[in-house]
Design a protein around this motif. Sequence first.
Motif, PDB file in Angstrom:
ATOM      1  N   HIS A 144       0.837  -1.205   0.000  1.00 56.24           N
ATOM      2  CA  HIS A 144       0.000   0.000   0.000  1.00 56.24           C
ATOM      3  C   HIS A 144       0.870   1.253   0.000  1.00 56.24           C
ATOM      4  CE1 HIS A 144      -3.219   2.817   0.867  1.00 56.24           C
ATOM      5  NE2 HIS A 144      -2.506   3.245   1.891  1.00 56.24           N
ATOM      6  N   ALA A 145       1.907   1.277   0.841  1.00 57.01           N
ATOM      7  CA  ALA A 145       2.802   2.440   0.915  1.00 57.01           C
ATOM      8  C   ALA A 145       3.532   2.640  -0.412  1.00 57.01           C
ATOM      9  CB  ALA A 145       3.788   2.280   2.060  1.00 57.01           C
ATOM     10  N   LYS A 146       3.959   1.536  -1.045  1.00 54.01           N
ATOM     11  CA  LYS A 146       4.631   1.630  -2.355  1.00 54.01           C
ATOM     12  C   LYS A 146       3.689   2.234  -3.387  1.00 54.01           C
ATOM     13  CE  LYS A 146       7.714  -2.287  -1.895  1.00 54.01           C
ATOM     14  NZ  LYS A 146       8.086  -3.618  -2.388  1.00 54.01           N
ATOM     15  N   ARG A 147       2.470   1.722  -3.445  1.00 50.95           N
ATOM     16  CA  ARG A 147       1.507   2.216  -4.440  1.00 50.95           C
ATOM     17  C   ARG A 147       1.205   3.704  -4.237  1.00 50.95           C
ATOM     18  NH1 ARG A 147      -0.441  -2.265  -7.076  1.00 50.95           N
ATOM     19  NH2 ARG A 147      -0.320  -4.191  -5.894  1.00 50.95           N
ATOM     20  N   LYS A 148       1.005   4.084  -3.006  1.00 51.00           N
ATOM     21  CA  LYS A 148       0.708   5.496  -2.700  1.00 51.00           C
ATOM     22  C   LYS A 148       1.900   6.366  -3.077  1.00 51.00           C
ATOM     23  CE  LYS A 148      -1.192   8.323   1.044  1.00 51.00           C
ATOM     24  NZ  LYS A 148      -0.327   9.462   1.167  1.00 51.00           N
ATOM     25  N   MET A 149       3.102   5.939  -2.691  1.00 52.65           N
ATOM     26  CA  MET A 149       4.320   6.693  -2.997  1.00 52.65           C
ATOM     27  C   MET A 149       4.493   6.840  -4.515  1.00 52.65           C
ATOM     28  SD  MET A 149       8.301   5.751  -2.119  1.00 52.65           S
ATOM     29  CE  MET A 149       8.323   4.327  -3.226  1.00 52.65           C
ATOM     30  N   MET A 150       4.327   5.736  -5.236  1.00 50.93           N
ATOM     31  CA  MET A 150       4.513   5.756  -6.689  1.00 50.93           C
ATOM     32  C   MET A 150       3.483   6.674  -7.362  1.00 50.93           C
ATOM     33  SD  MET A 150       6.963   3.549  -7.633  1.00 50.93           S
ATOM     34  CE  MET A 150       7.746   2.012  -7.174  1.00 50.93           C
ATOM     35  N   THR A 151       2.249   6.637  -6.891  1.00 54.89           N
ATOM     36  CA  THR A 151       1.204   7.500  -7.457  1.00 54.89           C
ATOM     37  C   THR A 151       1.534   8.967  -7.233  1.00 54.89           C
ATOM     38  OG1 THR A 151      -0.475   5.785  -7.167  1.00 54.89           O
ATOM     39  CG2 THR A 151      -1.264   8.069  -7.342  1.00 54.89           C
ATOM     40  N   GLU A 152       1.962   9.307  -6.021  1.00 57.70           N
ATOM     41  CA  GLU A 152       2.294  10.696  -5.709  1.00 57.70           C
ATOM     42  C   GLU A 152       3.524  11.169  -6.476  1.00 57.70           C
ATOM     43  OE1 GLU A 152       2.525  10.945  -1.442  1.00 57.70           O
ATOM     44  OE2 GLU A 152       0.382  10.496  -1.226  1.00 57.70           O
ATOM     45  N   ILE A 153       4.525  10.307  -6.597  1.00 50.59           N
ATOM     46  CA  ILE A 153       5.728  10.668  -7.350  1.00 50.59           C
ATOM     47  C   ILE A 153       5.389  10.839  -8.822  1.00 50.59           C
ATOM     48  CG2 ILE A 153       7.970   9.820  -8.140  1.00 50.59           C
ATOM     49  CD1 ILE A 153       8.346   8.612  -5.317  1.00 50.59           C
ATOM     50  N   LYS A 155       7.868  17.421  -3.706  1.00 48.95           N
ATOM     51  CA  LYS A 155       6.796  16.412  -3.714  1.00 48.95           C
ATOM     52  C   LYS A 155       7.351  14.995  -3.751  1.00 48.95           C
ATOM     53  CE  LYS A 155       3.270  19.403  -5.694  1.00 48.95           C
ATOM     54  NZ  LYS A 155       2.401  19.645  -6.852  1.00 48.95           N
ATOM     55  N   VAL A 156       8.392  14.768  -4.548  1.00 43.47           N
ATOM     56  CA  VAL A 156       9.023  13.441  -4.605  1.00 43.47           C
ATOM     57  C   VAL A 156       9.607  13.085  -3.244  1.00 43.47           C
ATOM     58  CG1 VAL A 156      10.975  12.146  -5.573  1.00 43.47           C
ATOM     59  CG2 VAL A 156       9.480  13.479  -7.089  1.00 43.47           C
ATOM     60  N   LEU A 157      10.360  13.996  -2.662  1.00 41.99           N
ATOM     61  CA  LEU A 157      10.989  13.723  -1.362  1.00 41.99           C
ATOM     62  C   LEU A 157       9.948  13.538  -0.261  1.00 41.99           C
ATOM     63  CD1 LEU A 157      13.985  16.206  -1.689  1.00 41.99           C
ATOM     64  CD2 LEU A 157      14.063  13.706  -1.902  1.00 41.99           C
ATOM     65  N   ALA A 158       8.860  14.292  -0.318  1.00 38.84           N
ATOM     66  CA  ALA A 158       7.797  14.141   0.686  1.00 38.84           C
ATOM     67  C   ALA A 158       7.131  12.775   0.574  1.00 38.84           C
ATOM     68  CB  ALA A 158       6.762  15.251   0.525  1.00 38.84           C
ATOM     69  N   ALA A 159       6.874  12.312  -0.642  1.00 37.26           N
ATOM     70  CA  ALA A 159       6.253  10.992  -0.826  1.00 37.26           C
ATOM     71  C   ALA A 159       7.161   9.880  -0.300  1.00 37.26           C
ATOM     72  CB  ALA A 159       5.929  10.764  -2.296  1.00 37.26           C
ATOM     73  N   ILE A 160       8.450  10.002  -0.544  1.00 41.24           N
ATOM     74  CA  ILE A 160       9.407   9.013  -0.044  1.00 41.24           C
ATOM     75  C   ILE A 160       9.468   9.059   1.481  1.00 41.24           C
ATOM     76  CG2 ILE A 160      11.877   8.422   0.031  1.00 41.24           C
ATOM     77  CD1 ILE A 160      11.945   9.321  -2.967  1.00 41.24           C
ATOM     78  N   ALA A 161       9.446  10.259   2.045  1.00 42.87           N
ATOM     79  CA  ALA A 161       9.499  10.403   3.502  1.00 42.87           C
ATOM     80  C   ALA A 161       8.316   9.728   4.177  1.00 42.87           C
ATOM     81  CB  ALA A 161       9.561  11.884   3.884  1.00 42.87           C
ATOM     82  N   VAL A 162       7.133   9.890   3.617  1.00 38.02           N
ATOM     83  CA  VAL A 162       5.942   9.261   4.200  1.00 38.02           C
ATOM     84  C   VAL A 162       6.033   7.745   4.080  1.00 38.02           C
ATOM     85  CG1 VAL A 162       3.436   8.974   3.938  1.00 38.02           C
ATOM     86  CG2 VAL A 162       4.448  11.261   3.896  1.00 38.02           C
ATOM     87  N   ALA A 163       6.394   7.261   2.905  1.00 34.53           N
ATOM     88  CA  ALA A 163       6.437   5.813   2.676  1.00 34.53           C
ATOM     89  C   ALA A 163       7.471   5.114   3.560  1.00 34.53           C
ATOM     90  CB  ALA A 163       6.735   5.527   1.204  1.00 34.53           C
ATOM     91  N   TYR A 164       8.606   5.762   3.768  1.00 33.66           N
ATOM     92  CA  TYR A 164       9.714   5.120   4.489  1.00 33.66           C
ATOM     93  C   TYR A 164       9.868   5.609   5.929  1.00 33.66           C
ATOM     94  CZ  TYR A 164      11.210   2.671   0.368  1.00 33.66           C
ATOM     95  OH  TYR A 164      11.260   1.807  -0.688  1.00 33.66           O
ATOM     96  N   GLN A 165       8.853   6.273   6.456  1.00 35.41           N
ATOM     97  CA  GLN A 165       8.919   6.760   7.835  1.00 35.41           C
ATOM     98  C   GLN A 165       9.199   5.601   8.783  1.00 35.41           C
ATOM     99  OE1 GLN A 165       5.356   8.697   9.182  1.00 35.41           O
ATOM    100  NE2 GLN A 165       6.384   9.615  10.928  1.00 35.41           N
ATOM    101  N   GLY A 166      10.223   5.739   9.606  1.00 31.50           N
ATOM    102  CA  GLY A 166      10.586   4.715  10.583  1.00 31.50           C
ATOM    103  C   GLY A 166      11.430   3.592  10.018  1.00 31.50           C
TER     104      GLY A 166
END
Length: 135
Positions: free
Chosen positions: A15-24, A83-94
């Motif tokens: 789910h995190a991958k899909r969301k990140m990829m869509t936002e990127i 926007k790219v960096l923000a999407a990665i930050a959310v997906a990889y938080q922690g």
Amino acid sequence: MPQLLIEAPIGISDHAKRKMMTEINSAIEAAYPIPDVRIWLREYSPENVAQDGRINAEPIKPLCFLEAPELSDLDVKRTMAEKVLAAIAVAYQGIANTDETLLLMNHYPLENAGWAGRLQSDNPEIVEVVAALNQ
């Protein structure tokens, strides 16, 4: 034709991958209204990444490479990068050290990009789009 390669640690959910990829994808398409945006995710386990010569010494810092046509507008680049960096930050938080994600933008003149069987400098649609981007 813009391509983004992400080098990052394993461990995020589908789910995190899909969301990140869509936002990127949306961020790249906003900067480059060119078809065929691709995002490549290469994941590594911590024992396969050295930072400052130390294996598994700290959380992995993601690394990204944007391979795309030339883009001179710094505001457009800045917005896309944020926007790219923000999407990665959310997906990889922690999971990763996303405070230090590096995004390298490699821009190419159209005569140095071949796609769909021809140089892109010979593709009038792409030439027109890139010229408009760089006015």
